[in-house]
Design an enzyme around this catalytic site. Structure first.
Site, PDB file in Angstrom:
ATOM      1  CG  ASP A   1      -2.176   0.890   0.943  1.00 45.86           C
ATOM      2  OD1 ASP A   1      -2.110   1.751   0.037  1.00 45.86           O
ATOM      3  OD2 ASP A   1      -3.195   0.738   1.642  1.00 45.86           O
TER       4      ASP A   1
HETATM    5  C1  BGC Z   1      -5.113   3.257   0.057  1.00 53.58           C
HETATM    6  C2  BGC Z   1      -5.156   2.324  -1.116  1.00 53.58           C
HETATM    7  C3  BGC Z   1      -4.968   3.085  -2.397  1.00 53.58           C
HETATM    8  C4  BGC Z   1      -3.660   3.853  -2.340  1.00 53.58           C
HETATM    9  C5  BGC Z   1      -3.349   4.636  -3.601  1.00 53.58           C
HETATM   10  C6  BGC Z   1      -3.899   4.175   0.015  1.00 53.58           C
HETATM   11  O1  BGC Z   1      -4.054   5.201   0.953  1.00 53.58           O
HETATM   12  O2  BGC Z   1      -5.119   2.520   1.254  1.00 53.58           O
HETATM   13  O3  BGC Z   1      -6.375   1.629  -1.133  1.00 53.58           O
HETATM   14  O4  BGC Z   1      -5.002   2.214  -3.494  1.00 53.58           O
HETATM   15  O5  BGC Z   1      -3.730   4.752  -1.256  1.00 53.58           O
HETATM   16  O6  BGC Z   1      -4.246   5.665  -3.772  1.00 53.58           O
END
Ligand code: BGC
Length: 723
Positions: free
Chosen positions: A262
């Site tokens: 993530d």
């Molecule tokens: C989220 C993800 C997301 C990523 C990119 C993170 O804060 O948990 O679900 O895909 O950001 O935007």
């Protein structure tokens, strides 16, 4: 004779065709593997490292000289998000609008895996049109607490419903040669301290509740990528969790694709590299200082991370690239098409849940009604953007008010009043200097009351919104925000024909509304066609068929994590004390009456179940149970019903939930018609996870089958025996 001959001929033909396909697939696989091996030999170490970490907000580097394209990811799951530049600001493009798809819990409320496939397929087409190769979707962490800020993005509290939808979403996305990135692996069930909290969950609950949808997405859906969660599991960050990544994902499930962290969720170089993370993503430069950039380069050079480990990651990354970018005949994609709007409309219209219709105010009698008061901020609010996290720059979004106007034209007068302000500033966020005069809440209610008084019917649109429910924070409680109850009371007092439409992605406390109001509809952040679908449900063009994908507790303290004081944890440690008793498993086992149970949802018609029987009475582990049931539509409207089949095991050697969902099927039934619904359960699905042997174990003995229209409205039962 002729038939026999043709059958025989067809058999040979299909066997040969199948053989050729398998042969072609094996050849293709071998040739891709060989090509990857040859590319790996040509890559410098620096080029290899470049494939393994971000070089932009959503990209990793390619290798131009060898024709390897960048990996271009994008959020999901509401649709393909707008393009952002460094620092996450909008690029200001005019070409990055997209279809806004209904949120995860809306999709789950359809109980319709076919719609999940269409959702994935259409989003995949849009991703291709926008030149994205990895969609950061679907997201389906289990709804452990209704407070989790991302409940609206996720599907359900039930692992089976979760898995059936996840598999189809993945297949849909990947049908367009766009990799699905299933997220967030694993146990990311709260947003409070998500970047630091460690989850302690027992092995049975992990296997039976939190992992099944991930397992299904990988082993059945064949997802090409997976996103590690921010939190820790049993003290080790998910992005470097040996057990999750090596033992389970790459070992037991034989995952071939890439594990992507993530954003900003990587915490080490050597551990993450050796324990199974493949690609480090993050939100901000300098990208060279990422754990998987210069630091990884140095650790390989000094021998702390072996070349074998690097090559394995590179192989995985290239494999995904082959699926999405390098192989021939890639689809060109399609964006904002009418077919996509139709998918969104179909999902939205099947997701809306009729909670109460005691006075049969619904469907609206449009031939006798002269005026409707449409009240509430949610009648005119859009939901494609808002809060922290991914949204979509929707090409269009029909609000509830616009939908009603579209459908009612000038036949019926619409008296609109905003009723309340849905402006929300989360605690700690500095309010922008705002000199505009704030609307007076009392005056807004007075205006709404006046509109309701002069109208035949009042429809209130209340609930949450995308600022109120958001990634990065949990709600504090279940109460309706913005003093909405006051508005509901005031309007209901002056108009007996008041219909309450609550919009939200997660359970709210609507006890008082359930008690005092005759008519309640639940709707969601329902995509570009939101208002049209809502209007069609209210006016009866669509007969509602949505069913709750989670339990609405009557009180937050009835929910397992809250009843056991096991949320949000202490000292960055949360223990899932409820074990396998998540959602309705807890409420049923502990005999706690919920406000609305899992699987609940009414229709404008009635369904009568009868004659449950199974193909056999006694089964062995390799068998399939086929349960057949008759469902009659006894009302005057055609409608869709989701038949839910639960199993129950008494006198078990292990703790069991009172019942568990094992099959469901959504069927369309004409007024007066009876259909035979056949549901299949592999006997192996009756297994529990045996922590002593670390194996799934089917316990012999008697099992009860419970078929119903919700988890608590069981209409037919039967018993089978497993040898
Ligand atoms: C989220 C993800 C997301 C990523 C990119 C993170 O804060 O948990 O679900 O895909 O950001 O935007």
């Amino acid at each position: 004779m002729k038939t026999k001959f043709s059958r025989c001929f067809l058999c040979v033909f299909f066997t040969l065709a199948a053989f050729n396909t398998v042969n072609a697939q094996t050849k293709n696989k071998n040739s891709i593997d060989a090509k990857i091996t040859s590319i790996i030999k040509k890559l410098t170490l620096e080029e290899k490292i470049g494939l393994l970490h971000a070089n932009g907000v959503f990209t990793t580097a390619g290798v131009k000289r060898l024709g390897i394209p960048e990996m271009v990811t994008d959020d999901g799951p509401l649709g393909v998000r707008e393009d952002v530049k460094e620092g996450w600001g909008s690029t200001g493009l005019t070409t990055d609008s997209a279809t806004f798809f209904p949120n995860g819990s809306a999709l789950a409320a359809t109980w319709n895996p076919e719609l999940a496939y269409r959702y994935g397929h259409d989003m995949g087409e849009e991703a291709r049109a926008r030149k994205k190769t990895v969609m950061l979707a679907p997201a389906f962490n289990i709804c452990r607490t209704p407070l989790c800020g991302r409940t609206y993005e996720y599907y359900s509290e039930d692992p089976f419903l979760n898995a059936r939808l996840a598999v189809q979403s993945v297949k849909g996305i990947q049908s367009q040669h766009v990799a699905a990135c299933v997220k967030h692996y694993a146990v990311n069930n709260q947003e409070i301290e998500r970047g630091r909290v460690s989850v302690d969950v027992d092995e049975r609950a992990l296997r039976e509740i939190y992992l099944p949808a991930f397992k299904a997405a990988i082993t059945e859906g064949n997802a090409w990528t997976i996103m590690s969660a921010y939190n820790k599991l049993r003290g080790q960050y998910c992005s470097e969790n040996t057990y999750l990544l090596q033992t389970i994902l790459k070992g037991e499930w034989k995952f071939k694709g890439t594990v992507i962290s993530d954003w900003g969720g990587t915490h080490s170089t050597i551990d993450a590299a050796n324990n199974g993370l493949d690609i480090e993503m993050g939100s901000r430069p300098p990208y060279d200082s990422y754990y998987f950039a210069n630091a990884l380069l140095a650790d390989v050079k000094s021998g702390k991370v072996s070349m074998k480990v690097i090559d394995e990651k590179v192989r995985r990354a290239l494999w995904v690239t082959y699926q999405t970018g390098l192989s021939e005949n890639q689809p060109a994609g399609n964006i904002n098409t009418s077919a996509h709007s139709k998918t969104v409309y179909d999902i939205a219209s099947e997701s809306i849940v009729l909670l109460k219709n005691d006075k049969h105010l619904l469907p609206l009698n449009t031939s006798s009604i002269k005026s409707i008061a449409v009240i509430g901020d949610n009648a005119t609010r859009t939901f494609h953007l808002g809060g922290f996290g991914a949204g979509v720059k929707a090409r269009y979004e029909i609000t509830a008010l616009a939908g009603l106007k579209n459908r009612l034209g000038d036949k019926i007068a619409i008296n609109y009043a905003q009723g309340y302000s849905g402006e929300y500033k989360p605690e700690g966020r500095k309010a922008a200097k705002d000199t505009a005069k704030k609307p007076d809440p009392e005056a807004m209610i007075a205006e709404a009351v006046a509109a309701a008084k002069k109208s035949d019917v009042a429809v209130l649109f209340i609930g949450g919104n995308r600022e109120y429910e958001s990634e990065g924070r949990d709600r504090k409680d279940l109460s309706l925000p913005f003093d909405e109850q006051k508005l509901v009371d005031a309007v209901t007092a002056v108009n007996a024909n008041t219909i309450v439409v609550v919009v939200g992605g997660a359970p709210y406390d609507i006890n008082k509304i359930k008690e005092n109001n005759s008519t309640i509809v639940w709707s969601w952040y329902n995509g570009s066609e939101n208002g049209n679908a809502l209007a069609d449900v209210l006016t009866g063009k669509i007969n509602p068929s949505g069913k709750m994908p989670f339990t609405f507790p009557a009180s937050l303290k009835d929910s397992p994590a809250h009843a056991l004081n096991a949320y949000p944890g202490e000292n960055l440690q949360v223990t899932y004390k409820e074990g396998i008793l998540v959602g309705y498993r807890w409420f049923d086992t502990k005999k706690i009456e919920p406000l609305y149970c899992f699987g609940y949802g009414l229709s404008y018609t009635d369904f009568k179940y009868s004659g449950l029987y199974t193909n056999k009475k006694s089964y062995v582990a390799a068998d399939y149970i086929t349960a057949n049931i008759k469902v009659k539509n006894t009302g005057k409207y055609a409608g869709k019903e989701t038949v839910q089949l639960y199993i129950s095991k008494s006198n078990s050697v292990v703790e069991r939930a009172e019942k568990e969902l094992k099959a469901f099927k959504k069927v369309k039934i004409a007024a007066g018609e009876t259909v035979n619904v056949s549901l299949k359960i592999p006997v192996k699905d009756l297994a529990y996870y045996n922590v002593t042997t670390s194996k799934w174990t089917v316990e012999p003995g008697k099992y009860k089958l419970l078929a119903g229209t919700s988890s608590r409205d069981i209409n037919e039962t039967g018993t089978i025996t497993v040898q």
